[in-house]
Design a protein around this motif. Structure first.
Motif, PDB file in Angstrom:
ATOM      1  N   GLY A  42      11.068 -19.940  34.467  1.00  0.00           N
ATOM      2  CA  GLY A  42      10.311 -18.365  35.117  1.00  0.00           C
ATOM      3  C   GLY A  42      10.628 -18.031  36.694  1.00  0.00           C
ATOM      4  O   GLY A  42      11.490 -18.507  37.236  1.00  0.00           O
ATOM      5  N   ASN A  92      11.309 -21.948  27.518  1.00  0.00           N
ATOM      6  CA  ASN A  92      10.568 -23.293  27.615  1.00  0.00           C
ATOM      7  C   ASN A  92      11.728 -24.071  26.717  1.00  0.00           C
ATOM      8  O   ASN A  92      12.590 -23.959  26.434  1.00  0.00           O
ATOM      9  CB  ASN A  92       9.503 -23.522  26.611  1.00  0.00           C
ATOM     10  CG  ASN A  92       9.512 -23.193  25.497  1.00  0.00           C
ATOM     11  OD1 ASN A  92       9.696 -22.139  24.353  1.00  0.00           O
ATOM     12  ND2 ASN A  92       9.069 -24.568  24.815  1.00  0.00           N
ATOM     13  N   ASN A 136       6.786 -27.902  39.276  1.00  0.00           N
ATOM     14  CA  ASN A 136       8.420 -27.148  39.917  1.00  0.00           C
ATOM     15  C   ASN A 136       9.143 -27.852  40.767  1.00  0.00           C
ATOM     16  O   ASN A 136       9.892 -27.356  41.968  1.00  0.00           O
ATOM     17  CB  ASN A 136       7.474 -25.518  41.012  1.00  0.00           C
ATOM     18  CG  ASN A 136       6.193 -24.479  40.500  1.00  0.00           C
ATOM     19  OD1 ASN A 136       7.810 -24.135  39.798  1.00  0.00           O
ATOM     20  ND2 ASN A 136       5.518 -24.525  40.669  1.00  0.00           N
ATOM     21  N   THR A 178       9.711 -25.898  32.085  1.00  0.00           N
ATOM     22  CA  THR A 178       9.849 -24.609  32.406  1.00  0.00           C
ATOM     23  C   THR A 178      10.428 -23.355  33.469  1.00  0.00           C
ATOM     24  O   THR A 178      10.934 -23.968  34.258  1.00  0.00           O
ATOM     25  CB  THR A 178       8.254 -24.461  32.907  1.00  0.00           C
ATOM     26  OG1 THR A 178       7.126 -25.192  31.678  1.00  0.00           O
ATOM     27  CG2 THR A 178       8.258 -22.526  32.373  1.00  0.00           C
ATOM     28  N   PRO A 184       7.425 -31.085  29.386  1.00  0.00           N
ATOM     29  CA  PRO A 184       7.955 -29.823  29.603  1.00  0.00           C
ATOM     30  C   PRO A 184       8.335 -29.367  30.761  1.00  0.00           C
ATOM     31  O   PRO A 184       8.203 -29.515  31.881  1.00  0.00           O
ATOM     32  CB  PRO A 184       6.034 -28.956  29.011  1.00  0.00           C
ATOM     33  CG  PRO A 184       5.014 -29.861  29.760  1.00  0.00           C
ATOM     34  CD  PRO A 184       6.056 -31.642  30.082  1.00  0.00           C
ATOM     35  N   SER A 220      10.559 -15.993  30.039  1.00  0.00           N
ATOM     36  CA  SER A 220      10.632 -17.138  31.071  1.00  0.00           C
ATOM     37  C   SER A 220      11.219 -17.837  29.838  1.00  0.00           C
ATOM     38  O   SER A 220      11.117 -17.565  28.502  1.00  0.00           O
ATOM     39  CB  SER A 220       9.281 -17.457  30.893  1.00  0.00           C
ATOM     40  OG  SER A 220       8.494 -16.984  29.878  1.00  0.00           O
TER      41      SER A 220
END
Length: 440
Positions: A76, A288, A106, A74, A72, A286
C-alpha cells in the motif's frame, strides 16, 4: 530493489517514488482515471491492452496469517507512497529483556537480501529507551565498534551493527542476533572508500520504509567473503570504527555478520514462503499476503511448488536464458517491477524514466534453469507504465516492468509474486544440510 551481493541490479526505486508523486499531483489537478478491472482477454484501450495480450495471471490465495509461523504482508502507500513495496512488522527487544522492545511496522520484505536492517529514528519514535540498550558489536582484540555499509543498486545504508532479539508472529530467535541500525552514525563517519555508489538511504523517507527484512537464501549477509581476511580487504561490507570514527574495512566472522532472522528460529528455520494475493492487470489500491516461516516443518508450510530450482548461495539462477542470451535470473520481492534489458520495448519518457511504456500489452518469457538442471518457462505481462501510474491511488501492480543495466540479468520482482506461493530454502550446506533453492 534490494541485493546484498555484487551483481548490479537497477531496481527503479527512485523512479517509482517520483512516478507516484507525479501522478498524485495529476489526480489532484483533475488528471488520471479510475482503475479498470476488465479481463486481460479484451482488446480495448480502457484496460491498457491496446490490441496486445497478457499471459493468464496466477490465482493462488494466501493462507490466513493467524498461525504462529505466519505474519501478514501488506502492499500500500506505506511510509513514503512508493508502489509495489511489501511490508511486514518486526518486533525487536534488548538482549535479555521482554519489556524493552519495539514493534516496527512498514519493514520492507526483501527476498533479494539477507538480514534485518532498521532505521534508528523509527525505533526511537516507538521506544526512545531501546536503541541505547542494543549493544554495539565490537572487533575482537581491538574493541573497535563494528559498522556496515550495505550497498544496494540505488544507494547504500550506513550504520552500526548491534544485537537484539527478533520476533515475527509467534517466532523468536533463540538468542540475540546481529542487525544493522540504519542512520545511527553521523554522516561524517561514512567511509570515503568502499561504501558503494549512489545516495545515502539512512532515513525513512530516503529508504521508503522503516527498514529492510532480508529473508533470501543466505543465513548471513556476506558470508565467507567478509569472514576471510584475504577477500574482506577489498570486498567486505563491514568497517572497524575505533572510538566510533575513522572507519576502515575489516574482516568479520560469520557469527558477527548481520543475520537472516529465520535461520535463528528454534523450529521453522529452514526457509520461508511468500504468498501474495492476485491483483487486477490494471492495478489495485492495495494487496495482501502472508509470510510463512519454515518449509515442510508444519502442516501449513508443506512444499507444493511445481518448479524447484537449486541456486547459488545468493538465490540466483545463473544459467537462465532470455532472448537467446544467458542471464542471471532471480525472484526478488524487494524489486518493485520486473527489470530486464529488451531493446524492442519502448521506454517511457523522462517523467517515468527507467520503466517500459509499450504502446500495447506485451508478453515476454524467460527460461529459468537451476543448478539441478530443472528448467521452466516463466511468462510475464507488461503494460504501459504511464497508463498504470495514471491512477495515483493504486500501489499494487502485476505487470509493471523496467530496464536493467545491460542484458546479463533478469529480475522477477514483486509483480511475479502476485497470485503465487514462492519458496526460499536457506543454504544449509555449511552444516551438512540442504542446498539453497527457490520454487513456485
Amino acid at each position: 530493489m534490494r541485493t546484498m551481493h555484487t551483481s548490479a541490479k537497477l531496481k527503479g526505486w527512485m523512479q517509482a517514488m517520483l512516478a507516484v508523486l507525479l501522478t498524485a499531483t495529476l489526480v489532484a489537478c483533475g488528471g488520471g482515471g479510475g482503475s479498470d478491472n476488465s479481463s486481460s482477454n479484451g482488446s480495448g484501450t480502457s484496460n491498457g491492452l491496446n490490441g496486445g495480450s497478457l499471459p493468464a495471471s496466477p490465482t493462488q490465495q494466501p493462507i490466513s496469517p493467524n498461525a504462529s509461523n505466519t505474519v501478514p504482508i501488506t502492499v500500500g502507500p506505506g511510509v513514503a507512497g512508493v508502489i509495489n513495496i511489501p511490508t511486514v512488522s518486526v518486533r525487536i527487544c534488548a538482549p535479555g529483556s521482554t519489556t524493552n522492545c519495539a514493534t516496527i511496522p512498514n519493514i520492507q520484505l526483501d527476498t533479494g537480501s539477507f538480514g534485518l536492517r532498521v532505521v534508528g529514528s523509527a525505533i526511537n519514535l516507538i521506544n526512545p529507551n531501546l536503541l541505547n540498550a542494543l549493544p554495539v558489536s565490537t572487533i575482537a582484540g581491538s574493541g573497535a565498534q563494528l559498522a556496515e555499509c550495505a550497498t544496494f543498486a540505488d544507494g547504500f545504508t550506513w550504520g552500526s551493527v548491534r544485537t537484539a532479539l527478533v520476533t515475527m508472529g509467534g517466532e523468536t530467535t533463540t538468542s540475540s542476533i546481529p542487525l544493522q541500525i540504519i542512520g545511527d552514525k553521523a554522516a561524517s563517519t561514512t567511509p570515503t572508500s568502499g561504501c558503494g555508489n549512489g545516495s545515502a538511504e539512512n532515513t525513512v523517507s530516503d529508504l521508503g520504509a522503516n527498514g529492510i527484512l532480508g529473508v533470501g537464501t543466505a543465513p548471513t549477509d556476506c558470508g565467507a567473503t567478509c569472514a576471510n581476511p584475504a577477500t574482506a580487504a577489498n570486498y567486505s561490507n563491514y568497517f572497524a570504527c575505533p572510538n566510533g570514527i575513522a572507519c576502515s574495512r575489516t574482516a568479520v566472522p560469520l557469527a558477527q555478520q548481520v543475520a537472516n532472522p529465520v535461520a535463528s528460529f528454534p523450529l521453522d528455520n529452514n526457509g520461508v514462503i511468500v504468498q501474495m494475493a492476485p491483483v487486477s492487470n490494471t492495478g489495485a489500491a492495495s494487496a495482501n499476503g502472508t509470510l510463512v516461516f519454515g518449509i515442510g516443518t508444519q502442516g501449513n508450510n508443506q512444499l507444493a511448488a511445481s518448479n524447484v530450482f537449486t541456486t547459488d548461495a545468493f538465490g540466483d539462477l545463473n544459467n537462465s536464458t532470455f532472448n537467446g542470451t544467458t542471464v542471471q535470473a532471480f525472484l526478488d520481492s524487494g524489486s518493485n517491477a520486473y527489470f530486464f534489458g529488451d531493446g524492442t520495448l519502448t521506454q517511457c519518457g523522462s517523467q517515468f524514466a527507467g520503466f517500459y511504456c509499450p504502446s500495447s500489452a506485451q508478453t515476454r518469457t524467460v527460461t529459468l534453469v537451476g543448478l539441478n538442471k530443472v528448467s521452466a518457462v516463466a511468462s510475464i505481462g507488461i503494460l504501459n507504465a504511464q497508463t498504470l501510474f495514471n491512477n495515483g491511488s493504486n500501489y499494487a501492480f502485476n505487470d509493471l516492468a523496467g530496464q536493467i543495466g545491460g542484458n546479463a540479468s533478469f529480475d522477477l520482482g514483486l509483480p511475479f509474486f502476485y497470485g503465487r506461493y514462492v519458496y526460499y530454502h536457506l543454504d544449509q550446506t555449511a552444516s551438512g544440510g540442504a542446498s539453497p533453492y527457490v520454487g513456485y
